[in-house]
Write a protein that holds these residues in place. Structure first.
Motif, short mmCIF file in Angstrom:
data_model
loop_
_atom_site.label_atom_id
_atom_site.label_comp_id
_atom_site.label_asym_id
_atom_site.label_seq_id
_atom_site.Cartn_x
_atom_site.Cartn_y
_atom_site.Cartn_z
N TRP A 189 0.83 -1.19 0.00
CA TRP A 189 0.00 0.00 0.00
C TRP A 189 0.87 1.26 0.00
CZ3 TRP A 189 -5.14 -0.10 -0.77
CH2 TRP A 189 -5.81 -1.32 -0.55
N TYR A 190 0.53 2.17 -0.90
CA TYR A 190 1.25 3.43 -1.04
C TYR A 190 0.32 4.59 -0.68
CZ TYR A 190 4.91 0.91 -3.54
OH TYR A 190 5.92 0.03 -3.86
N VAL A 191 0.87 5.58 0.03
CA VAL A 191 0.10 6.79 0.31
C VAL A 191 0.28 7.72 -0.88
CG1 VAL A 191 2.01 7.72 1.71
CG2 VAL A 191 -0.27 8.75 1.85
N GLU A 192 -0.74 7.78 -1.73
CA GLU A 192 -0.68 8.55 -2.97
C GLU A 192 -1.23 9.96 -2.82
OE1 GLU A 192 0.66 7.78 -5.82
OE2 GLU A 192 0.91 5.59 -5.85
N GLY A 193 -1.90 10.23 -1.71
CA GLY A 193 -2.49 11.55 -1.54
C GLY A 193 -2.67 11.91 -0.07
N VAL A 194 -2.76 13.21 0.18
CA VAL A 194 -3.04 13.76 1.51
C VAL A 194 -4.34 14.55 1.43
CG1 VAL A 194 -2.27 15.37 3.30
CG2 VAL A 194 -0.61 13.87 2.17
N THR A 195 -5.31 14.22 2.26
CA THR A 195 -6.62 14.87 2.20
C THR A 195 -6.49 16.38 2.36
OG1 THR A 195 -7.49 12.91 3.32
CG2 THR A 195 -8.97 14.79 3.09
N SER A 196 -7.08 17.13 1.40
CA SER A 196 -6.94 18.58 1.43
C SER A 196 -8.28 19.29 1.63
CB SER A 196 -6.28 19.07 0.13
OG SER A 196 -6.07 20.46 0.16
N PHE A 197 -9.21 19.23 0.65
CA PHE A 197 -10.45 19.99 0.82
C PHE A 197 -11.63 19.30 0.15
CE2 PHE A 197 -8.40 21.72 -2.99
CZ PHE A 197 -9.44 21.80 -3.91
N VAL A 198 -12.83 19.71 0.58
CA VAL A 198 -14.08 19.19 0.03
C VAL A 198 -14.94 20.37 -0.43
CG1 VAL A 198 -14.09 17.13 1.49
CG2 VAL A 198 -15.25 19.19 2.28
N ASP A 199 -16.01 20.06 -1.12
CA ASP A 199 -16.94 21.08 -1.58
C ASP A 199 -17.68 21.70 -0.39
OD1 ASP A 199 -18.36 22.24 -4.08
OD2 ASP A 199 -20.02 21.59 -2.80
N GLY A 200 -17.93 23.00 -0.45
CA GLY A 200 -18.60 23.68 0.65
C GLY A 200 -20.03 23.23 0.87
N ARG A 201 -20.64 22.58 -0.12
CA ARG A 201 -22.01 22.12 0.02
C ARG A 201 -22.13 20.78 0.73
NH1 ARG A 201 -23.43 22.54 -6.19
NH2 ARG A 201 -21.22 21.95 -6.23
N GLY A 202 -20.99 20.13 0.95
CA GLY A 202 -21.04 18.86 1.66
C GLY A 202 -20.24 17.78 0.96
N CYS A 203 -19.97 16.71 1.70
CA CYS A 203 -19.10 15.65 1.21
C CYS A 203 -19.76 14.76 0.17
CB CYS A 203 -18.63 14.79 2.38
SG CYS A 203 -17.69 15.72 3.60
N ASN A 204 -21.08 14.74 0.10
CA ASN A 204 -21.76 13.85 -0.84
C ASN A 204 -22.21 14.56 -2.11
OD1 ASN A 204 -21.59 11.56 0.83
ND2 ASN A 204 -23.28 12.32 2.07
N THR A 205 -21.64 15.73 -2.39
CA THR A 205 -22.02 16.48 -3.58
C THR A 205 -21.53 15.76 -4.84
OG1 THR A 205 -21.83 18.52 -2.32
CG2 THR A 205 -21.90 18.72 -4.72
#
Length: 265
Positions: A218-234
């Motif tokens: 398993w490789y860490v390919e990304g670091v969580t940065s930001f989501v849409d202001g309307r919510g995570c399920n947009t």
């Protein structure tokens, strides 16, 4: 939730190889992770848990730049249930923090949302605490490649007390940068997996995007940065991750270059 608690012994060692393999058999909109199946997952804490992170060496943690302020931090490893002291947890103070020199905290979508944390002492590596592997500079992710976000955030709901995981197929940059997706906010230095109507609110800032390589690590390919202001399920607005590469980390800190030359997963 079905967990096969397969404890792999010394036949396979090094980075990116959990002793307790995660359940990756189903497409899910977030579920509780199998116990200690993501042994590099870190909880970054100040007065309380603030962000996620990834152990990438015994004394180095990778997280998001937006997580770092003037507070004193510690990392907690082998954390599964935040409401319980389960025994194998390791709590280590952060000695130094290195933020990407081009990070602008007034413009998260400008990119470079990545930071390195040097720990006061090395973590004790065991079957519940292991580092993730780092991708090479030339590493590429393919469209719909299955990757996993891991976090203590529940999908669209309150913060979970137990570690959660969610399957997040990679969205190619040519798709994610379309006007009805993230448009110009999606830089080539980012990756945006997920994005349909069932996207999970999978990530604390700083948490890893875990992708399995051809070598079964398993490789860490990304670091969580930001989501849409309307919510995570947009729809068409997946969580955006900062791409990870050894060249990025070396350019951030020469001490990390020395580490790479002296330690091999």
């Amino acid at each position: 939730m079905f967990c096969l608690n397969l404890h792999l012994t010394a036949s396979v060692s090094g980075c990116g190889v959990p002793s307790y393999w995660p359940n990756t058999s189903r497409v899910v909109n977030g579920e509780e992770a199998c116990l200690y199946s993501w042994p590099w997952q870190v909880s970054l804490e100040s007065f309380y848990p603030t962000c996620g992170g990834t152990l990438i060496a015994p004394d180095w943690v990778l997280t998001a730049a937006l997580c770092i302020t003037l507070h004193t931090y510690r990392v907690v490893l082998a954390e599964h249930d935040m409401d319980k002291e389960e025994g194998p947890e390791q709590s280590i103070m952060v000695a130094k923090m290195f933020i990407h020199p081009k990070w602008n905290d007034n413009c998260v979508s400008c990119g470079n949302d990545i930071a390195l944390l040097k720990l006061e002492k090395s973590a004790s590596l065991n079957d519940k605490v292991k580092p993730a592997c780092l991708p090479e500079h030339s590493s590429t992710l393919t469209h719909n490649q299955p990757c996993y976000g891991v976090t203590f955030s529940a999908a669209g709901g309150p913060r979970a007390t137990r570690l959660q995981q969610a399957l997040l197929p990679v969205v190619d940059h040519s798709v994610c940068s379309q006007s009805d997706w993230w448009g110009s906010s999606a830089k080539t230095t980012m990756v945006c997996p997920g994005g349909d109507s069932k996207s999970a609110c999978h990530g604390d800032s700083g948490g890893p995007l875990n992708c399995k390589g051809r070598d079964n690590r398993w490789y860490v390919e990304g670091v969580t940065s930001f989501v849409d202001g309307r919510g995570c399920n947009t729809p068409k607005k997946p969580t955006v991750f900062t791409r990870v590469g050894t060249d990025v980390l070396i350019n951030m800190n020469n001490n990390f270059k020395k580490y790479l030359s002296s330690f091999h997963c």
